[in-house]
Design an enzyme around this catalytic site. Structure first.
Site, short mmCIF file in Angstrom:
data_model
loop_
_atom_site.label_atom_id
_atom_site.label_comp_id
_atom_site.label_asym_id
_atom_site.label_seq_id
_atom_site.Cartn_x
_atom_site.Cartn_y
_atom_site.Cartn_z
CG ASP A 13 77.24 49.62 8.09
OD1 ASP A 13 77.91 48.91 8.83
OD2 ASP A 13 77.26 49.70 7.04
CD GLU A 64 99.41 45.99 0.19
OE1 GLU A 64 100.48 45.74 0.78
OE2 GLU A 64 99.18 46.28 -0.81
N GLY A 97 99.59 50.86 -7.23
CA GLY A 97 99.05 51.36 -8.40
C GLY A 97 99.02 50.77 -9.50
CG HIS A 117 101.36 44.02 -2.92
ND1 HIS A 117 100.63 45.39 -3.00
CD2 HIS A 117 101.46 43.79 -4.15
CE1 HIS A 117 100.64 45.76 -3.95
NE2 HIS A 117 101.24 44.67 -4.85
CE LYS A 148 79.26 45.50 7.63
NZ LYS A 148 78.19 46.69 6.97
CB CYS A 208 103.66 47.55 -5.45
SG CYS A 208 103.79 46.83 -6.88
CE1 TYR A 209 103.15 53.99 -10.92
CE2 TYR A 209 103.01 55.29 -8.86
CZ TYR A 209 102.99 55.23 -10.55
OH TYR A 209 103.07 56.32 -11.14
#
Ligand code: XMP
Length: 542
Positions: free
Chosen positions: A253, A197, A79, A195, A398, A106-107
């Protein structure tokens, strides 16, 4: 280097559910607690890629939420704030009370350290970018994922943990961060300063998988097969024996939503495809072929409304981009409503809303990294038509929408096609839209995309198109000077469409496109390539 083999995505297995009433695909789930990081969606995507259902919720969820959600594990995002200031977000007690493994990133790690009795201080300099951590060999989270104990990671933080809380051990460090990772093995609490991710952390996806699958013990039941099965059941439960109308645009979509609804309710679905005269070459025929009887495995009732005259008449004389968008949005609603009114007994409106849209509109007050989508082309439609909404893709990212589309038998070209804006070619003819400009643009665009596909570049760029510039530019034909218009080519690489880099297409490819456009289409005197990145330029020219 030893690492655990990836777990194969086998046929859907039935797993005992932790959540009463949840379908098997969501029986084992992870909660991602959002502290406003720009990467929160990436965390959730990595968890889903590991075959585990997860949801993102803001850190200030109501009391009792975590127990009700019943996650097998919790991930705390990064964050933009600092825990060294008193008024910033904290981890709610209900997270630790759940008694499940927790991973703070992290945060999330700073908050965990600060709240459990450790210490966090501001760094003297902000660490941002590539770094290498040295990891302890026996850590449950990182074990086997390092190269001789070393691991390249992505850092982005201004604070550092200077003392771990009671019960924790330091499991990794870097030159500038004495605590790059920490673990409390007894309580199964983990913190990483870097991170996992983002793809720059080489084994990041494996770290997330290790947490979700091995440490939390989630079965990998979030697979396209299971997702389809579950979405079909939930649509049936929602609409009962009602009829649904869906606006099919030809984009990913709405196409996947149509295929899913069709699988669920068969001929009680009617799709309305509005030909607004602003489509690409052969687009209408391609959409019809993908969905209509005999064209494909899918057998969907598609009603085509040819409204090109109406759109072009409404656009005549307007050159302001936002005015053009409003006219197109308004005309679309009129045409769609008219077509839907001819259908009997319709009570439901199908929409291809996807999970990022849902998260963005639900972000908490701290969600600074979330950018609200600015392109609402058909907002207000359900209210105006007194229909209830059915949104079968609401929980999907997506990439998951694409996998579901393939699983349902949609053509690959449709499922992996570049995004196309709702106002279509109208925002790619600068200024006033005229039929003769559209005709030229359509051909130029088709040549560009055709050459990109032939050169295997189509899938390497995120979006590519031609733009019509109605400025007189001189050319020579024979001995005569002739003033004609300009075609600009645009191709960009991006992951989120918020920022984008212009694509470094090979010169010979650009040369072929330019030659073909000028030789095959009358009225074009010049072809240029757009080398502007976003920001400051936007992807579209209007
Ligand atoms: P920009 O031009 O804002 O585009 O950098 C970012 C992405 O949004 C698409 N775009 C639109 N999509 N209606 C849409 O449905 C619109 O009015 C619109 N304007 C831009 C653009 O194609 C790109 O993918």
């Amino acid at each position: 280097m030893s690492h655990r083999p990836a777990v194969a995505e086998g046929p859907p297995e039935r797993v005992p559910t932790d959540v009463p009433g949840a379908a098997p695909a969501r029986a084992h789930r992870v909660l991602v607690v959002d502290f406003g990081s720009q990467y929160t969606q990436l965390i959730a995507r990595r968890v889903r890629e590991a075959g585990v259902y997860c949801e993102i919720h803001p850190f200030d969820v109501p009391d009792g939420f975590v127990a009700e959600f019943a996650p097998r594990g919790i991930i705390l995002s990064g964050g933009p704030e600092t825990v060294t200031e008193g008024s910033t977000p904290r981890i709610p007690d209900q997270v630790f009370a759940a008694g499940v493994p927790v991973l703070g990133i992290c945060y999330g790690m700073h908050a965990m350290a600060a709240q459990l009795g450790g210490a966090v201080e501001p760094s003297t300099h902000r660490e941002f970018g590539h770094a290498e951590v040295e990891a302890a060999p026996q850590d449950r989270l990182l074990e086997g994922l390092t190269d001789g104990g070393r691991m390249p990671v992505w850092m982005s933080h201004g604070d550092k943990v200077t003392a771990v809380p009671p019960g924790f051990v330091v499991t990794a460090h870097t030159e500038s961060a004495p605590v790059a990772a920490m673990t409390d093995p007894a309580r199964r609490l983990f913190g990483v300063q870097f991170h996992p991710e983002v793809t720059h952390t080489a084994r990041g996806a494996d770290i997330v998988r290790r947490f979700a699958r091995d440490i939390c013990g989630c079965a990998g039941s979030w697979t396209p097969g299971h997702i389809v099965e579950e979405a079909v059941a939930s649509v049936r439960a929602q609409v009962g024996d009602g009829r649904v109308v869906l606006g099919l645009s030809g984009g990913v979509d709405s196409s996947v939503a149509a295929a899913l609804l069709s699988r669920a309710i068969g001929d009680r679905l009617t799709c309305v495809f509005v030909d607004n005269g602003l489509l690409r070459l052969h687009e209408r025929e391609e959409v019809e072929a993908a969905f209509t009887r005999g064209g494909n495995a899918l057998d969907v009732d598609v009603v085509t409304e040819d409204a090109s005259e109406e759109f072009l008449a409404a656009l005549a004389g307007h050159d302001d981009p936002e005015a053009k968008r409003k006219i197109i949005g308004g005309t679309f609603i009129d045409v769609f409503q008219r077509a839907a009114a001819r259908l009997e007994d319709v009570r439901w409106l199908g929409q291809g809303t996807i999970y990022p849209d849902v998260i963005e509109s639900a972000a908490s007050k701290y969600g600074k990294a979330h950018v609200i989508k600015s392109h609402h082309n058909v907002g207000g439609l359900p209210e105006r038509m007194h229909l209830s909404l059915v949104e079968p893709l609401r929980d999907l990212f997506k990439d998951e929408v694409r996998k579901v589309g393939m699983a349902l038998g949609l053509p690959r070209e449709l499922v992996y096609r570049h995004p196309f804006p709702g106002p279509g070619l109208a925002v790619r003819v600068l200024g006033e839209v005229r039929r003769e400009y559209l005709d030229v643009l359509r051909q130029a665009d088709a040549i560009f995309l055709d050459e990109l596909r032939r050169a295997d570049w189509y899938d390497r760029v995120s979006q590519a198109f031609a733009v019509y510039l109605p400025v007189a530019s001189v050319g020579v034909v024979g001995d005569a000077r002739r003033y004609e218009h300009v075609i600009a080519l645009r191709a960009v690489e991006t992951t989120d469409f918020m920022t984008a880099r212009w694509a470094e297409l090979p010169y010979d490819l650009l040369g072929r496109v330019s030659n073909r456009i000028m030789n095959e289409i009358a009225g074009v005197s010049r072809v240029v390539y757009d080398v502007s990145s976003k920001p400051p330029a936007t992807i579209e020219w209007e």
